[in-house]
Design an enzyme around this catalytic site. Structure first.
Site, short mmCIF file in Angstrom:
data_model
loop_
_atom_site.label_atom_id
_atom_site.label_comp_id
_atom_site.label_asym_id
_atom_site.label_seq_id
_atom_site.Cartn_x
_atom_site.Cartn_y
_atom_site.Cartn_z
N HIS A 96 0.66 -1.15 0.13
CA HIS A 96 -0.13 -0.06 -0.18
C HIS A 96 0.68 1.33 -0.10
O HIS A 96 0.33 2.31 -0.31
CB HIS A 96 -1.23 0.09 0.97
CG HIS A 96 -2.44 0.69 0.86
ND1 HIS A 96 -3.59 0.18 1.26
CD2 HIS A 96 -2.58 1.29 -0.29
CE1 HIS A 96 -4.50 0.64 0.94
NE2 HIS A 96 -3.94 1.69 -0.02
N ASP A 123 -10.05 -0.78 3.12
CA ASP A 123 -9.01 -1.24 3.98
C ASP A 123 -9.35 -1.45 5.31
O ASP A 123 -10.31 -1.03 5.91
CB ASP A 123 -8.10 -0.08 3.95
CG ASP A 123 -6.65 -0.41 4.31
OD1 ASP A 123 -6.42 -1.60 4.99
OD2 ASP A 123 -5.74 -0.10 3.64
N HIS A 125 -7.41 -1.14 7.46
CA HIS A 125 -6.66 -0.09 8.26
C HIS A 125 -6.85 1.27 7.47
O HIS A 125 -7.28 1.34 6.57
CB HIS A 125 -5.04 -0.20 8.08
CG HIS A 125 -4.73 -1.87 8.47
ND1 HIS A 125 -4.86 -2.76 7.57
CD2 HIS A 125 -4.70 -2.33 9.64
CE1 HIS A 125 -4.41 -4.20 8.23
NE2 HIS A 125 -4.33 -3.91 9.36
N ASP A 127 -4.49 3.65 7.58
CA ASP A 127 -3.11 3.75 6.99
C ASP A 127 -2.71 5.52 7.14
O ASP A 127 -2.42 6.20 6.20
CB ASP A 127 -3.08 3.71 5.50
CG ASP A 127 -3.04 2.17 5.41
OD1 ASP A 127 -2.69 1.21 6.18
OD2 ASP A 127 -3.33 1.78 4.08
N HIS A 140 3.98 1.39 4.74
CA HIS A 140 2.59 0.96 3.87
C HIS A 140 1.41 1.64 4.74
O HIS A 140 0.13 1.38 4.39
CB HIS A 140 2.43 -0.46 3.65
CG HIS A 140 2.09 -1.26 4.79
ND1 HIS A 140 1.64 -2.58 4.25
CD2 HIS A 140 2.43 -1.44 5.94
CE1 HIS A 140 1.67 -3.44 5.38
NE2 HIS A 140 2.11 -2.55 6.67
N ASP A 225 -7.24 -2.44 -0.69
CA ASP A 225 -6.51 -3.15 -0.04
C ASP A 225 -6.94 -4.75 0.17
O ASP A 225 -8.15 -4.79 0.52
CB ASP A 225 -6.29 -2.49 1.59
CG ASP A 225 -5.08 -3.06 2.21
OD1 ASP A 225 -5.10 -4.63 2.12
OD2 ASP A 225 -4.15 -2.52 3.00
N ASP A 227 -6.73 -6.62 2.39
CA ASP A 227 -7.29 -6.91 3.72
C ASP A 227 -8.61 -6.21 3.92
O ASP A 227 -8.99 -6.26 5.16
CB ASP A 227 -6.33 -6.67 4.79
CG ASP A 227 -5.92 -5.20 5.02
OD1 ASP A 227 -6.89 -4.29 4.57
OD2 ASP A 227 -4.75 -4.91 5.49
N GLU A 270 -1.44 -4.94 -1.91
CA GLU A 270 -1.14 -5.83 -0.84
C GLU A 270 -1.42 -7.01 -1.12
O GLU A 270 -1.18 -8.13 -0.27
CB GLU A 270 -1.93 -5.41 0.45
CG GLU A 270 -1.53 -4.17 1.16
CD GLU A 270 -0.24 -3.97 1.81
OE1 GLU A 270 0.30 -5.23 2.19
OE2 GLU A 270 0.35 -2.92 2.02
MG MG Z 1 -3.63 -0.76 3.72
MG MG Z 2 -4.72 -2.78 5.17
#
Ligand code: MG
Ligand code: MG
Length: 307
Positions: A96, A123, A125, A127, A140, A225, A227, A270
């Site tokens: 990322h 995502d 997250h 980030d 990332h 992403d 995830d 990712e």
């Molecule tokens: Mg990310």
């Molecule tokens: Mg992530």
């Protein structure tokens, strides 16, 4: 017809676990170009971007591969800005940290065209760390902070056009640490965690955000992403977090994006093919991208009836 430009970004510097550099080729092998061409789209694979020469700098000890990430950021910002003049770029990651460059580059293009830039961050997250606040040292985890103009990115290219917080929408959040949470609360970000999605569904926040993009005549960069997805359906990522978007939720987001006609650029990030199971995560990303570009999942006959 706007051509779809596939641009490989084999960035692996944004974290310590290696493998994302194989992502662009895994997406190619999984048939991304053919899947889009099958929809009647014009597709051009522009190959992989190469990083700029490494800058000479003293990296703080806690940061992993700072010089490499800066070198990629410069190259990808240039590549992204240039590609926006030619079509709809799909950046094939890569981890990322590539979005430090791609989102910065597309925003620079939008600013020159006099359009507001919007950012949809799919995502687990946020980030939203900076090189100063990151605990892991993995860059990332920083791209949203960089492209929205947060301080702390010494040595990175100057940002031509920061993306306003209020134009930035997160969907799928389920791993945000306290420092990030506090920092995010100071901006007007759209924050939609998995609990909200469990309670109210995923369509409402996507629709509300797209209405705002449309009303503003904005450009829309989508950063996906792996995830964001539940690890049960997308195992090929180094940062799995349970409780992610389901197959249908993910496709519904892509279909809403497709219906809107508003997406002007896309990151697929990712994917770590080293962690994949017989290519199933790469294939899922191809299917989701096809959904975003106009494929309808109910067009496809089931296996039992297809023969
Ligand atoms: Mg990310
Ligand atoms: Mg992530």
């Amino acid at each position: 017809m706007t051509p779809i430009l596939l641009i490989g970004a084999p960035v692996d510097s944004g974290k310590r676990r290696r493998g994302c550099l194989m992502g662009p080729d895994a997406l190619r092998v999984a048939g991304l170009a053919d899947a889009l061409a099958y929809l009647g789209l014009s597709v051009e694979d522009r190959g992989d971007v190469a990083p700029l020469p490494l800058p000479d700098l003293d990296s703080p000890a806690h940061l992993h591969a700072l010089a490499e990430t800066i070198a990629w950021t410069g190259a990808l910002a240039q590549a992204a800005e240039a590609a926006m003049a030619d079509g709809l770029p799909v950046f094939l990651g890569g981890d990322h940290s590539l979005s430090l460059g791609t989102a910065a580059g597309v925003a620079a293009h939008a600013a020159k065209a006099g359009r507001p830039q919007f950012l949809l961050w799919l995502d687990a997250h946020a980030d939203y760390h900076t090189p100063r606040t990151t605990q892991s040292g993995n860059l990332h985890g920083t791209p949203v902070a960089y492209v929205t103009g947060r301080d702390g990115f010494d040595g990175f290219p100057d940002l031509a056009a920061p993306i306003p917080a209020e134009n930035t929408c997160f969907i799928g959040l389920r791993s945000v640490d306290p420092e990030e949470r506090a920092a995010l609360a100071t901006g007007a970000f759209g924050l939609h965690d998995m609990r909200t999605i469990d309670e109210s569904g995923i369509a409402a926040p996507v629709r509300a955000f797209l209405d705002r993009v449309a009303a503003a005549g904005g450009a829309l960069h989508v950063s996906l992403d792996v995830d964001f997805l539940d690890p049960e359906i997308a195992p090929a990522v180094g940062t799995t977090v349970p409780g992610g978007a389901s197959f249908r939720e993910a496709h519904l987001v892509m279909e809403l994006l497709s219906d809107s006609g508003l997406v002007t650029s896309l990151d697929l990030v990712e994917l770590n093919p080293f962690l994949d199971e017989r290519g199933r995560t790469a294939s899922l990303l191809v299917d989701l991208t096809a959904s975003l570009m106009g494929k309808r999942i109910f067009d496809r006959p089931t296996r039992e009836y297809a023969a």
